[in-house]
Design a protein around this motif. Structure first.
Motif, PDB file in Angstrom:
ATOM      1  N   THR A 158       2.096   5.174  -1.095  1.00 48.49           N
ATOM      2  CA  THR A 158       1.476   6.474  -1.314  1.00 48.49           C
ATOM      3  C   THR A 158       1.361   6.625  -2.827  1.00 48.49           C
ATOM      4  O   THR A 158       2.381   6.693  -3.513  1.00 48.49           O
ATOM      5  CB  THR A 158       2.374   7.564  -0.682  1.00 48.49           C
ATOM      6  OG1 THR A 158       2.605   7.205   0.689  1.00 48.49           O
ATOM      7  CG2 THR A 158       1.725   8.919  -0.751  1.00 48.49           C
TER       8      THR A 158
ATOM      9  N   ARG B 240       8.327   1.410  -3.392  1.00 44.65           N
ATOM     10  CA  ARG B 240       8.202   1.856  -1.999  1.00 44.65           C
ATOM     11  C   ARG B 240       9.469   2.569  -1.575  1.00 44.65           C
ATOM     12  O   ARG B 240      10.572   2.182  -1.949  1.00 44.65           O
ATOM     13  CB  ARG B 240       8.034   0.658  -1.036  1.00 44.65           C
ATOM     14  CG  ARG B 240       6.914  -0.297  -1.306  1.00 44.65           C
ATOM     15  CD  ARG B 240       5.580   0.362  -1.365  1.00 44.65           C
ATOM     16  NE  ARG B 240       5.246   1.230  -0.249  1.00 44.65           N
ATOM     17  CZ  ARG B 240       4.681   0.803   0.877  1.00 44.65           C
ATOM     18  NH1 ARG B 240       4.432  -0.455   1.058  1.00 44.65           N
ATOM     19  NH2 ARG B 240       4.361   1.645   1.828  1.00 44.65           N
TER      20      ARG B 240
ATOM     21  N   TRP C  64      -3.446  13.847  15.030  1.00 48.12           N
ATOM     22  CA  TRP C  64      -2.398  13.141  14.283  1.00 48.12           C
ATOM     23  C   TRP C  64      -2.575  11.630  14.398  1.00 48.12           C
ATOM     24  O   TRP C  64      -2.438  10.904  13.409  1.00 48.12           O
ATOM     25  CB  TRP C  64      -1.015  13.542  14.807  1.00 48.12           C
ATOM     26  CG  TRP C  64      -0.513  14.817  14.231  1.00 48.12           C
ATOM     27  CD1 TRP C  64      -0.324  16.001  14.872  1.00 48.12           C
ATOM     28  CD2 TRP C  64      -0.130  15.040  12.864  1.00 48.12           C
ATOM     29  NE1 TRP C  64       0.149  16.945  13.992  1.00 48.12           N
ATOM     30  CE2 TRP C  64       0.281  16.382  12.757  1.00 48.12           C
ATOM     31  CE3 TRP C  64      -0.100  14.227  11.737  1.00 48.12           C
ATOM     32  CZ2 TRP C  64       0.716  16.926  11.553  1.00 48.12           C
ATOM     33  CZ3 TRP C  64       0.336  14.766  10.539  1.00 48.12           C
ATOM     34  CH2 TRP C  64       0.735  16.097  10.458  1.00 48.12           C
TER      35      TRP C  64
ATOM     36  N   ARG D  19       4.701   3.190  -8.126  1.00 44.10           N
ATOM     37  CA  ARG D  19       6.105   3.577  -7.951  1.00 44.10           C
ATOM     38  C   ARG D  19       6.677   2.742  -6.813  1.00 44.10           C
ATOM     39  O   ARG D  19       5.949   2.257  -5.952  1.00 44.10           O
ATOM     40  CB  ARG D  19       6.236   5.060  -7.673  1.00 44.10           C
ATOM     41  CG  ARG D  19       5.515   5.496  -6.426  1.00 44.10           C
ATOM     42  CD  ARG D  19       5.838   6.920  -6.029  1.00 44.10           C
ATOM     43  NE  ARG D  19       5.506   7.082  -4.612  1.00 44.10           N
ATOM     44  CZ  ARG D  19       5.566   8.203  -3.964  1.00 44.10           C
ATOM     45  NH1 ARG D  19       5.942   9.291  -4.578  1.00 44.10           N
ATOM     46  NH2 ARG D  19       5.254   8.271  -2.689  1.00 44.10           N
TER      47      ARG D  19
ATOM     48  N   ALA E 266       0.844  -1.205   0.000  1.00 42.65           N
ATOM     49  CA  ALA E 266       0.000   0.000   0.000  1.00 42.65           C
ATOM     50  C   ALA E 266       0.868   1.239   0.000  1.00 42.65           C
ATOM     51  O   ALA E 266       1.060   1.864   1.031  1.00 42.65           O
ATOM     52  CB  ALA E 266      -0.904  -0.014   1.233  1.00 42.65           C
TER      53      ALA E 266
ATOM     54  N   ARG F 152      -2.320  17.439  -7.482  1.00 35.49           N
ATOM     55  CA  ARG F 152      -2.995  16.347  -6.760  1.00 35.49           C
ATOM     56  C   ARG F 152      -4.273  16.846  -6.073  1.00 35.49           C
ATOM     57  O   ARG F 152      -5.309  16.195  -6.109  1.00 35.49           O
ATOM     58  CB  ARG F 152      -2.005  15.842  -5.704  1.00 35.49           C
ATOM     59  CG  ARG F 152      -2.195  14.481  -5.212  1.00 35.49           C
ATOM     60  CD  ARG F 152      -1.008  14.084  -4.351  1.00 35.49           C
ATOM     61  NE  ARG F 152       0.196  13.864  -5.126  1.00 35.49           N
ATOM     62  CZ  ARG F 152       1.334  14.523  -4.951  1.00 35.49           C
ATOM     63  NH1 ARG F 152       1.462  15.430  -4.011  1.00 35.49           N
ATOM     64  NH2 ARG F 152       2.364  14.258  -5.703  1.00 35.49           N
TER      65      ARG F 152
ATOM     66  N   TYR G  35      -3.230   9.946  -0.239  1.00 33.74           N
ATOM     67  CA  TYR G  35      -2.003  10.738  -0.353  1.00 33.74           C
ATOM     68  C   TYR G  35      -2.066  11.860   0.683  1.00 33.74           C
ATOM     69  O   TYR G  35      -2.701  12.886   0.464  1.00 33.74           O
ATOM     70  CB  TYR G  35      -1.867  11.308  -1.769  1.00 33.74           C
ATOM     71  CG  TYR G  35      -0.419  11.572  -2.144  1.00 33.74           C
ATOM     72  CD1 TYR G  35       0.202  10.839  -3.134  1.00 33.74           C
ATOM     73  CD2 TYR G  35       0.330  12.536  -1.461  1.00 33.74           C
ATOM     74  CE1 TYR G  35       1.540  11.057  -3.459  1.00 33.74           C
ATOM     75  CE2 TYR G  35       1.656  12.750  -1.778  1.00 33.74           C
ATOM     76  CZ  TYR G  35       2.249  12.014  -2.779  1.00 33.74           C
ATOM     77  OH  TYR G  35       3.570  12.224  -3.097  1.00 33.74           O
ATOM     78  N   PRO G  36      -1.407  11.665   1.841  1.00 38.68           N
ATOM     79  CA  PRO G  36      -1.425  12.727   2.860  1.00 38.68           C
ATOM     80  C   PRO G  36      -0.438  13.830   2.481  1.00 38.68           C
ATOM     81  O   PRO G  36       0.612  13.548   1.923  1.00 38.68           O
ATOM     82  CB  PRO G  36      -0.942  12.019   4.141  1.00 38.68           C
ATOM     83  CG  PRO G  36      -0.711  10.585   3.782  1.00 38.68           C
ATOM     84  CD  PRO G  36      -0.635  10.497   2.296  1.00 38.68           C
ATOM     85  N   MET G  37      -0.793  15.058   2.835  1.00 39.25           N
ATOM     86  CA  MET G  37       0.081  16.196   2.532  1.00 39.25           C
ATOM     87  C   MET G  37       0.178  17.158   3.720  1.00 39.25           C
ATOM     88  O   MET G  37      -0.847  17.637   4.214  1.00 39.25           O
ATOM     89  CB  MET G  37      -0.465  16.975   1.328  1.00 39.25           C
ATOM     90  CG  MET G  37      -0.270  16.274   0.005  1.00 39.25           C
ATOM     91  SD  MET G  37      -1.334  16.974  -1.275  1.00 39.25           S
ATOM     92  CE  MET G  37      -2.837  16.047  -1.020  1.00 39.25           C
TER      93      MET G  37
HETATM   94  C1  LIG Z   1       1.692  13.146   7.272  1.00 39.97           C
HETATM   95  C2  LIG Z   1       2.263  13.013   5.885  1.00 39.97           C
HETATM   96  C3  LIG Z   1       2.520  14.153   5.136  1.00 39.97           C
HETATM   97  C4  LIG Z   1       3.019  14.062   3.831  1.00 39.97           C
HETATM   98  N1  LIG Z   1       3.168  15.210   3.099  1.00 39.97           N
HETATM   99  C5  LIG Z   1       3.536  15.106   1.794  1.00 39.97           C
HETATM  100  C6  LIG Z   1       3.571  16.260   0.943  1.00 39.97           C
HETATM  101  O1  LIG Z   1       3.253  17.368   1.357  1.00 39.97           O
HETATM  102  N2  LIG Z   1       3.950  16.093  -0.361  1.00 39.97           N
HETATM  103  C7  LIG Z   1       4.296  14.863  -0.865  1.00 39.97           C
HETATM  104  O2  LIG Z   1       4.627  14.765  -2.045  1.00 39.97           O
HETATM  105  N3  LIG Z   1       4.259  13.741  -0.078  1.00 39.97           N
HETATM  106  C8  LIG Z   1       3.874  13.837   1.214  1.00 39.97           C
HETATM  107  N4  LIG Z   1       3.790  12.693   1.991  1.00 39.97           N
HETATM  108  C9  LIG Z   1       4.120  11.373   1.376  1.00 39.97           C
HETATM  109  C10 LIG Z   1       5.337  10.689   2.009  1.00 39.97           C
HETATM  110  O3  LIG Z   1       6.532  11.217   1.506  1.00 39.97           O
HETATM  111  C11 LIG Z   1       5.215   9.169   1.688  1.00 39.97           C
HETATM  112  O4  LIG Z   1       4.024   8.700   2.261  1.00 39.97           O
HETATM  113  C12 LIG Z   1       6.389   8.377   2.246  1.00 39.97           C
HETATM  114  O5  LIG Z   1       7.570   8.718   1.584  1.00 39.97           O
HETATM  115  C13 LIG Z   1       6.167   6.862   2.116  1.00 39.97           C
HETATM  116  O6  LIG Z   1       5.920   6.494   0.797  1.00 39.97           O
HETATM  117  P1  LIG Z   1       5.509   4.993   0.413  1.00 39.97           P
HETATM  118  O7  LIG Z   1       4.529   4.512   1.441  1.00 39.97           O
HETATM  119  O8  LIG Z   1       4.891   5.093  -0.947  1.00 39.97           O
HETATM  120  O9  LIG Z   1       6.735   4.139   0.416  1.00 39.97           O
HETATM  121  C14 LIG Z   1       3.296  12.777   3.280  1.00 39.97           C
HETATM  122  C15 LIG Z   1       3.032  11.627   4.051  1.00 39.97           C
HETATM  123  C16 LIG Z   1       2.508  11.736   5.322  1.00 39.97           C
HETATM  124  C17 LIG Z   1       2.185  10.472   6.077  1.00 39.97           C
END
Ligand SMILES: Cc1cc2nc3c(=O)[nH]c(=O)nc-3n(C[C@H](O)[C@H](O)[C@H](O)COP(=O)(O)O)c2cc1C
Length: 195
Positions: free
Chosen positions: A19, A182, A125, A180, A17, A77, A143-145
């Motif tokens: 992002t 992990r 959180w 993509r 799973a 996004r 996709y959290p940001m």
């Molecule tokens: C709380 C949180 C905030 C995040 N903010 C951003 C963001 O602003 N922009 C972005 O491109 N990715 C963001 N991410 C994505 C993380 O970089 C990504 O989930 C992490 O690298 C793990 O990726 P994967 O699970 O696909 O391996 C965020 C993830 C979390 C959990």
């Protein structure tokens, strides 16, 4: 007999799973979001405080207003995702204590605004983590940001100050063709010690 969830469920929630790089055009319904909430609400919070609030940003005007208040890399996004949610902490969560934790409703803690603000943030959180997994449990991609302009979002959407922005979530159906790799995770030796 083990109570562990099976391999397929573990993959859906964790190991398979990521992002998501991209979402398909298939819509996500409010009902799917509600189903995820009905799961995640059972996960625990301190004092059973449950401060997380989900603001679904559906109207084109409001969506564009949000796009303008996130960092550039996140804008496409936020513009394109089927569902976008502002995740906010309710700084007045304690007003619900008589219903959600009657035994703690009368304690002086809730008069201490610094304590309640910190608790609202930390527990939102925590609930955001639960929500992420609950949405995945519905088969959705999340996709959290946090690359967002929190103060600008607060001023525009939550002018009365009760809700405080924590993050923005893009939610959709995962485009498997755009998968993509992990990002690496820590080994057990890095993360766990026994003392
Ligand atoms: C709380 C949180 C905030 C995040 N903010 C951003 C963001 O602003 N922009 C972005 O491109 N990715 C963001 N991410 C994505 C993380 O970089 C990504 O989930 C992490 O690298 C793990 O990726 P994967 O699970 O696909 O391996 C965020 C993830 C979390 C959990």
């Amino acid at each position: 007999m083990t109570k562990a969830i099976d391999q397929a469920a573990q993959e859906l929630l964790f190991t398979n799973a990521n992002t998501p790089a991209n979402f398909t055009a298939e819509p996500v319904t409010d009902e799917q979001i509600h189903a995820a909430y009905d799961l995640m609400k059972w996960a625990p919070t301190a004092f059973n405080a449950q401060p997380l609030r989900i603001v679904l940003v559906n109207s084109p005007e409001k969506r564009e207003a949000l796009v303008e208040r996130v960092m550039e890399g996140n804008q496409p996004r936020v513009r394109a995702a089927s569902q976008v949610a502002i995740i906010a902490a309710d700084l007045k969560f304690a007003q619900h204590m008589p219903t959600i934790n009657p035994g703690m409703a009368g304690v002086p803690l809730w008069q201490n605004q610094e304590f309640t603000n910190n608790l609202a943030q930390s527990q939102t959180w925590l609930q955001l983590g639960y929500l992420t997994l609950a949405l995945r449990a519905q088969g959705l991609g999340v996709y959290p940001m946090t690359g967002i302009h929190n103060d600008q979002i607060n001023a525009h959407f939550f002018a009365d100050g009760q809700l405080q922005t924590i993050a923005v979530l893009a939610i959709g159906n995962i485009d498997e063709t755009a998968a993509r790799p992990r990002n690496p995770r820590h080994a057990i030796e890095t993360a766990i010690q026994s003392i």
